[in-house]
Design a protein around this motif. Structure first.
Motif, PDB file in Angstrom:
ATOM      1  N   GLY A  29      36.696  40.329 -12.458  1.00  0.00           N
ATOM      2  CA  GLY A  29      36.166  40.304 -11.092  1.00  0.00           C
ATOM      3  C   GLY A  29      35.177  39.200 -10.796  1.00  0.00           C
ATOM      4  N   LYS A  30      35.088  38.203 -11.666  1.00  0.00           N
ATOM      5  CA  LYS A  30      34.127  37.118 -11.456  1.00  0.00           C
ATOM      6  C   LYS A  30      34.848  35.777 -11.333  1.00  0.00           C
ATOM      7  CE  LYS A  30      29.994  39.176 -12.593  1.00  0.00           C
ATOM      8  NZ  LYS A  30      29.641  39.859 -13.834  1.00  0.00           N
ATOM      9  N   ILE A  31      34.079  34.766 -10.918  1.00  0.00           N
ATOM     10  CA  ILE A  31      34.598  33.398 -10.966  1.00  0.00           C
ATOM     11  C   ILE A  31      34.083  32.767 -12.256  1.00  0.00           C
ATOM     12  CG2 ILE A  31      34.587  31.118  -9.899  1.00  0.00           C
ATOM     13  CD1 ILE A  31      34.223  32.424  -7.204  1.00  0.00           C
ATOM     14  N   ASN A 186      37.693  35.737  -4.369  1.00  0.00           N
ATOM     15  CA  ASN A 186      36.940  36.555  -5.308  1.00  0.00           C
ATOM     16  C   ASN A 186      36.126  37.617  -4.591  1.00  0.00           C
ATOM     17  OD1 ASN A 186      33.897  36.555  -6.674  1.00  0.00           O
ATOM     18  ND2 ASN A 186      35.594  37.042  -8.052  1.00  0.00           N
ATOM     19  N   ARG A 187      35.369  37.196  -3.564  1.00  0.00           N
ATOM     20  CA  ARG A 187      34.444  38.140  -2.935  1.00  0.00           C
ATOM     21  C   ARG A 187      35.151  39.108  -1.987  1.00  0.00           C
ATOM     22  NH1 ARG A 187      31.760  35.759  -6.505  1.00  0.00           N
ATOM     23  NH2 ARG A 187      29.562  35.230  -6.240  1.00  0.00           N
ATOM     24  N   LEU A 188      36.170  38.640  -1.282  1.00  0.00           N
ATOM     25  CA  LEU A 188      36.833  39.517  -0.307  1.00  0.00           C
ATOM     26  C   LEU A 188      37.980  40.307  -0.918  1.00  0.00           C
ATOM     27  CD1 LEU A 188      37.065  37.124   2.797  1.00  0.00           C
ATOM     28  CD2 LEU A 188      35.276  38.785   2.259  1.00  0.00           C
ATOM     29  N   GLU A 189      38.712  39.658  -1.836  1.00  0.00           N
ATOM     30  CA  GLU A 189      39.912  40.314  -2.370  1.00  0.00           C
ATOM     31  C   GLU A 189      39.690  40.834  -3.784  1.00  0.00           C
ATOM     32  OE1 GLU A 189      43.429  39.759  -0.671  1.00  0.00           O
ATOM     33  OE2 GLU A 189      41.940  39.820   0.927  1.00  0.00           O
ATOM     34  N   GLY A 190      38.523  40.554  -4.324  1.00  0.00           N
ATOM     35  CA  GLY A 190      38.197  41.044  -5.660  1.00  0.00           C
ATOM     36  C   GLY A 190      39.009  40.426  -6.780  1.00  0.00           C
ATOM     37  N   LYS A 191      39.518  39.205  -6.558  1.00  0.00           N
ATOM     38  CA  LYS A 191      40.334  38.584  -7.602  1.00  0.00           C
ATOM     39  C   LYS A 191      39.451  37.972  -8.690  1.00  0.00           C
ATOM     40  CE  LYS A 191      44.281  37.992  -4.827  1.00  0.00           C
ATOM     41  NZ  LYS A 191      45.460  38.774  -5.136  1.00  0.00           N
ATOM     42  N   THR A 192      39.929  38.036  -9.910  1.00  0.00           N
ATOM     43  CA  THR A 192      39.283  37.334 -11.005  1.00  0.00           C
ATOM     44  C   THR A 192      39.789  35.898 -10.993  1.00  0.00           C
ATOM     45  OG1 THR A 192      39.233  39.359 -12.299  1.00  0.00           O
ATOM     46  CG2 THR A 192      38.959  37.290 -13.503  1.00  0.00           C
ATOM     47  N   ALA A 207      30.477  28.984  -9.677  1.00  0.00           N
ATOM     48  CA  ALA A 207      30.776  29.855 -10.819  1.00  0.00           C
ATOM     49  C   ALA A 207      29.787  31.008 -10.927  1.00  0.00           C
ATOM     50  CB  ALA A 207      30.758  29.030 -12.102  1.00  0.00           C
ATOM     51  N   ASP A 208      30.309  32.186 -11.267  1.00  0.00           N
ATOM     52  CA  ASP A 208      29.431  33.274 -11.687  1.00  0.00           C
ATOM     53  C   ASP A 208      29.148  33.134 -13.167  1.00  0.00           C
ATOM     54  OD1 ASP A 208      29.558  34.692  -9.172  1.00  0.00           O
ATOM     55  OD2 ASP A 208      31.613  35.227  -9.724  1.00  0.00           O
ATOM     56  N   HIS A 209      30.158  32.577 -13.877  1.00  0.00           N
ATOM     57  CA  HIS A 209      30.091  32.545 -15.329  1.00  0.00           C
ATOM     58  C   HIS A 209      30.654  31.207 -15.782  1.00  0.00           C
ATOM     59  CE1 HIS A 209      29.804  34.602 -19.205  1.00  0.00           C
ATOM     60  NE2 HIS A 209      30.960  34.080 -19.534  1.00  0.00           N
ATOM     61  N   ILE A 210      29.931  30.536 -16.662  1.00  0.00           N
ATOM     62  CA  ILE A 210      30.422  29.253 -17.166  1.00  0.00           C
ATOM     63  C   ILE A 210      30.670  29.379 -18.663  1.00  0.00           C
ATOM     64  CG2 ILE A 210      29.676  26.908 -17.785  1.00  0.00           C
ATOM     65  CD1 ILE A 210      28.499  26.633 -15.030  1.00  0.00           C
ATOM     66  N   ILE A 211      31.810  28.876 -19.105  1.00  0.00           N
ATOM     67  CA  ILE A 211      32.063  28.785 -20.546  1.00  0.00           C
ATOM     68  C   ILE A 211      32.188  27.310 -20.863  1.00  0.00           C
ATOM     69  CG2 ILE A 211      33.682  29.322 -22.393  1.00  0.00           C
ATOM     70  CD1 ILE A 211      34.381  31.872 -20.790  1.00  0.00           C
ATOM     71  N   ALA A 212      31.240  26.779 -21.630  1.00  0.00           N
ATOM     72  CA  ALA A 212      31.230  25.347 -21.927  1.00  0.00           C
ATOM     73  C   ALA A 212      31.753  25.119 -23.336  1.00  0.00           C
ATOM     74  CB  ALA A 212      29.821  24.790 -21.800  1.00  0.00           C
ATOM     75  N   ALA A 214      32.504  22.485 -26.538  1.00  0.00           N
ATOM     76  CA  ALA A 214      32.175  21.208 -27.168  1.00  0.00           C
ATOM     77  C   ALA A 214      32.352  21.358 -28.660  1.00  0.00           C
ATOM     78  CB  ALA A 214      30.737  20.802 -26.845  1.00  0.00           C
ATOM     79  N   GLY A 215      32.775  20.300 -29.339  1.00  0.00           N
ATOM     80  CA  GLY A 215      32.920  20.316 -30.788  1.00  0.00           C
ATOM     81  C   GLY A 215      33.905  21.358 -31.278  1.00  0.00           C
ATOM     82  N   GLY A 216      34.942  21.641 -30.499  1.00  0.00           N
ATOM     83  CA  GLY A 216      35.987  22.543 -30.945  1.00  0.00           C
ATOM     84  C   GLY A 216      35.635  24.013 -30.842  1.00  0.00           C
ATOM     85  N   ASN A 217      34.563  24.329 -30.113  1.00  0.00           N
ATOM     86  CA  ASN A 217      34.231  25.746 -29.939  1.00  0.00           C
ATOM     87  C   ASN A 217      33.427  25.940 -28.662  1.00  0.00           C
ATOM     88  OD1 ASN A 217      33.756  28.533 -30.471  1.00  0.00           O
ATOM     89  ND2 ASN A 217      33.983  28.084 -32.657  1.00  0.00           N
ATOM     90  N   VAL A 218      33.070  27.184 -28.396  1.00  0.00           N
ATOM     91  CA  VAL A 218      32.232  27.456 -27.232  1.00  0.00           C
ATOM     92  C   VAL A 218      30.830  26.983 -27.555  1.00  0.00           C
ATOM     93  CG1 VAL A 218      31.245  29.244 -25.772  1.00  0.00           C
ATOM     94  CG2 VAL A 218      33.621  29.419 -26.522  1.00  0.00           C
ATOM     95  N   TYR A 219      30.324  26.102 -26.718  1.00  0.00           N
ATOM     96  CA  TYR A 219      28.971  25.594 -26.969  1.00  0.00           C
ATOM     97  C   TYR A 219      27.949  26.551 -26.374  1.00  0.00           C
ATOM     98  CZ  TYR A 219      24.874  22.623 -26.603  1.00  0.00           C
ATOM     99  OH  TYR A 219      23.607  22.125 -26.684  1.00  0.00           O
ATOM    100  N   ARG A 220      28.210  27.024 -25.185  1.00  0.00           N
ATOM    101  CA  ARG A 220      27.265  27.916 -24.529  1.00  0.00           C
ATOM    102  C   ARG A 220      28.008  28.642 -23.419  1.00  0.00           C
ATOM    103  NH1 ARG A 220      21.780  25.091 -22.523  1.00  0.00           N
ATOM    104  NH2 ARG A 220      21.339  24.758 -24.728  1.00  0.00           N
ATOM    105  N   GLN A 221      27.603  29.861 -23.093  1.00  0.00           N
ATOM    106  CA  GLN A 221      28.204  30.541 -21.940  1.00  0.00           C
ATOM    107  C   GLN A 221      27.174  31.396 -21.231  1.00  0.00           C
ATOM    108  OE1 GLN A 221      31.026  33.686 -22.901  1.00  0.00           O
ATOM    109  NE2 GLN A 221      30.504  33.514 -25.072  1.00  0.00           N
ATOM    110  N   GLY A 222      27.438  31.667 -19.970  1.00  0.00           N
ATOM    111  CA  GLY A 222      26.508  32.465 -19.171  1.00  0.00           C
ATOM    112  C   GLY A 222      26.491  31.995 -17.738  1.00  0.00           C
ATOM    113  N   SER A 223      25.460  32.376 -16.998  1.00  0.00           N
ATOM    114  CA  SER A 223      25.369  31.955 -15.601  1.00  0.00           C
ATOM    115  C   SER A 223      24.990  30.478 -15.573  1.00  0.00           C
ATOM    116  CB  SER A 223      24.321  32.784 -14.868  1.00  0.00           C
ATOM    117  OG  SER A 223      23.034  32.396 -15.302  1.00  0.00           O
ATOM    118  N   PRO A 224      25.309  29.779 -14.470  1.00  0.00           N
ATOM    119  CA  PRO A 224      25.018  28.345 -14.411  1.00  0.00           C
ATOM    120  C   PRO A 224      23.565  28.037 -14.753  1.00  0.00           C
ATOM    121  CG  PRO A 224      26.365  28.980 -12.548  1.00  0.00           C
ATOM    122  CD  PRO A 224      26.040  30.238 -13.281  1.00  0.00           C
ATOM    123  N   ASN A 225      22.614  28.836 -14.260  1.00  0.00           N
ATOM    124  CA  ASN A 225      21.201  28.561 -14.542  1.00  0.00           C
ATOM    125  C   ASN A 225      20.861  28.724 -16.014  1.00  0.00           C
ATOM    126  OD1 ASN A 225      19.933  27.795 -12.024  1.00  0.00           O
ATOM    127  ND2 ASN A 225      20.535  29.833 -11.303  1.00  0.00           N
TER     128      ASN A 225
END
Lengths: 270, 329
Positions: A29-31, A186-192, A207-212, A214-225
């Motif tokens: 349910g997020k972007i 996302n907000r009106l139709e509830g789509k992921t 984005a509600d959620h960022i998955i970054a 780097a180096g062949g793996n997830v470097y960091r994830q969470g809200s943009p801030n």
């Protein structure tokens, strides 16, 4: 519930590993935006989630069930994928194209139904392409084309939509138009919504959620801030930046340094 | 103009063209056959005209209709699956592979219908697999066309050298190899007919799948299609149809290239009509070319393979030069 849960997933092609030992989840349910430098494997990851390529190792669960346990049409009713480059066959109109979105609901004995008709009309209305319905796809502008391909994905009536760089090649007003469309979905139709974007500024805004990656793996994830800061930019993009706040929305805004002194005198023009 | 007329009307027009062309085909030739002779078909009159009809005109007309339709259909399938507008059974070496295999089995003394047909199938498959392997790196249109064309040339040179060494043993095959609808046995036609119908119906049954595939592999997969399975089925059907065509009439070029392009021009995106139209246009083309070949140097006959090579060669050059985008993708 998460839309995707990855456990020690290995992703790549031709036996060449691109991403290794990936363990993370993509919330329901997020972007969610996948970020990373060119060639980090974000598109490869997205297309793997979209069942376009095989996993080399580990397990991916989609809605709590192994991704490869879905039958093809069953999966297509739950997720739609929009590749980065799409070419419609010559002579196809917008409505004809969007109707293909109903393919996962059709069987040999059950062809085009009223439900299908309704879904196509909704998809055209939502993407503001009703007036284009009889236009040839090949005659549309870049922004219109993109909206039409999104309408095709919408006609699938899937809860999850994956998009690979939907704003590439568009000017800024059309980029905003497409991302606003994603936001409304996302907000009106509830789509992921799960997408690869390379405009960092707009990624942070929508984005509600960022998955970054780097180096062949997830470097960091969470809200943009939580994700974007000076160190992050240095490690993921190799770029020295000042991170400030978007004056309109308060999301992170990166101002990059150039590699040269820009106040040097220009050579005299003749 | 072509947009104003409904696709099904055009299909009916093509269907009506078949008996008209067949009638002309029965009448035209060195031995005069009159209208009354055609009407007297089936009676056991033993006039010269009736012999010509039964031994020559009827078989060649039926063969032209059948072979034209299977080649037209096979060409469209190849073009759809490979996304290569230049793909066809002859350019992808499938016809040449089938021919070589037929010459080989004949050389070893097999001459039954079954051995003839199975050789064509095996040869067509092997050629298809080799072209696929040679052009597998990215499925580039240019690679595929070049790989196919060079393999076809290689196969035909093998075929030619076998014939050069074994001329005596291969007399029968020699004529067959020029690509002709004349002088074919009705026995072979009746053996292959049911299989041709089954294969063609299978193509029409997967029409919706093929249409969806035309949006590209990724979108088709996202829509829930088992792209690999559909492509495999489509190519298999195309190879089988081409092999039947070769077994009946020898390596006939360009029908498989021309018919789908004409069908596309006529039917646009009306997909089912395009499939059926490719088959019908293949029949119309091959039969017209055969009739033309009987008339052009009258009283001598030019085999249909030669007629088509001239028309089709010009069309191929037009396709390559006029559609400059063809080699860019």
């Amino acid at each position: 519930m998460n839309t995707f849960d990855l456990q020690q997933v290995v992703i790549g092609y031709d036996q060449k590993m691109v991403l290794e030992d990936l363990t993370f989840s993509i919330p329901h349910g997020k972007i969610t935006v996948l970020l990373g430098a060119n060639g980090c494997g974000k598109s490869t990851l997205l297309s793997t989630l979209a069942r376009q390529r095989d996993v080399l190792g580990g397990t991916i669960a989609f809605r709590d069930k192994p991704l490869d346990a879905y039958r093809a049409k069953e999966a297509a009713r739950l997720m739609a994928f929009m590749p980065q480059v799409n070419v419609a066959p010559d002579g196809l109109t917008v409505e004809q194209l969007v109707r293909f979105g109903r393919y996962p609901y059709q069987t040999f004995f059950k062809r085009y139904s009223e439900d299908d008709e309704r879904a196509v009309e909704r998809a055209l209305a939502f993407t503001d392409t009703v007036s284009l319905r009889d236009t040839l796809v090949s005659n549309l502008s870049g922004g219109q084309k993109q909206r039409v391909w999104i309408a095709l994905a919408l006609a699938q009536e899937s809860e999850t939509i994956l998009l690979d760089e939907p704003t590439t090649y568009l000017d800024m007003s059309h980029q905003i138009e497409i991302l606003d469309l994603m936001y409304r979905l996302n907000r009106l139709e509830g789509k992921t919504i799960i997408m690869v974007l390379h405009d960092l500024h707009l990624a942070c805004r929508y984005a509600d959620h960022i998955i970054a990656l780097a180096g062949g793996n997830v470097y960091r994830q969470g809200s943009p801030n939580d994700v974007v800061d000076e160190d992050f930019m240095q490690d993921v993009f190799g770029l020295k930046v000042v991170v400030t706040e978007d004056p309109l929305y308060g999301t992170p805004l990166c101002i990059p340094y150039s590699h040269y002194e820009l106040n040097e005198k220009r050579p005299p023009t003749t | 103009m072509s947009k104003m007329i409904k696709p099904w009307i055009k299909l009916i027009a093509l269907i009506i063209a078949l008996p008209i062309l067949s009638y002309i085909s029965l009448r035209v030739g060195v031995i005069p056959v009159g209208h009354t002779d055609v009407l007297a078909l089936g009676s056991d009159a033993s006039s010269q005209a009736m012999i010509a009809l039964n031994d020559n005109r009827i078989p060649r007309t039926v063969v032209a209709l059948l072979v034209g339709s299977v080649l037209g259909l096979a060409g469209l399938l190849f073009q759809l699956v490979t996304r290569n507008p230049l793909a066809s059974p002859d350019i992808l070496a499938v016809n040449a592979g089938a021919s070589l295999a037929i010459v080989l089995v004949t050389l070893f003394g097999f001459s039954s219908i079954a051995s003839f047909t199975s050789a064509a199938l095996v040869g067509a498959f092997i050629a298809g697999v080799i072209v696929y392997l040679l052009s597998a790196n990215g499925g580039n249109v240019m690679y595929m066309t070049l790989a196919g064309a060079s393999l076809a040339a290689l196969f035909s040179s093998f075929t030619q050298s076998i014939i050069a060494y074994e001329e005596g043993a291969l007399d029968e095959v020699l004529f067959w190899l020029t690509g002709s609808v004349a002088g074919r046995s009705l026995a072979l036609v009746t053996t292959l007919l049911p299989w041709m119908i089954v294969a063609s119906l299978c193509v029409l049954l997967i029409s919706k799948e093929l249409e969806t595939l035309s949006l590209g592999d990724q979108v088709a997969r996202s829509l829930g299609q088992n792209v690999g399975v559909i492509k495999f089925v489509a190519v298999t059907l195309a190879v089988v149809l081409s092999a039947f065509g070769v077994a009946l009439a020898g390596p006939i070029a360009f029908v498989g290239l021309l018919a789908p392009h004409l069908a596309r021009y006529m039917f646009g995106t009306a997909f089912f009509a395009r499939l059926a139209g490719s088959a019908l246009l293949g029949s119309v083309l091959l039969l017209s070319a055969d009739i033309f070949g009987r008339l052009v140097l009258f009283p001598r006959e030019v085999t249909v393979g030669v007629v088509l090579a001239v028309i089709g060669g010009a069309f191929f050059i037009y396709l390559v030069s006029a559609r400059q985008g063809v080699f860019k993708s």
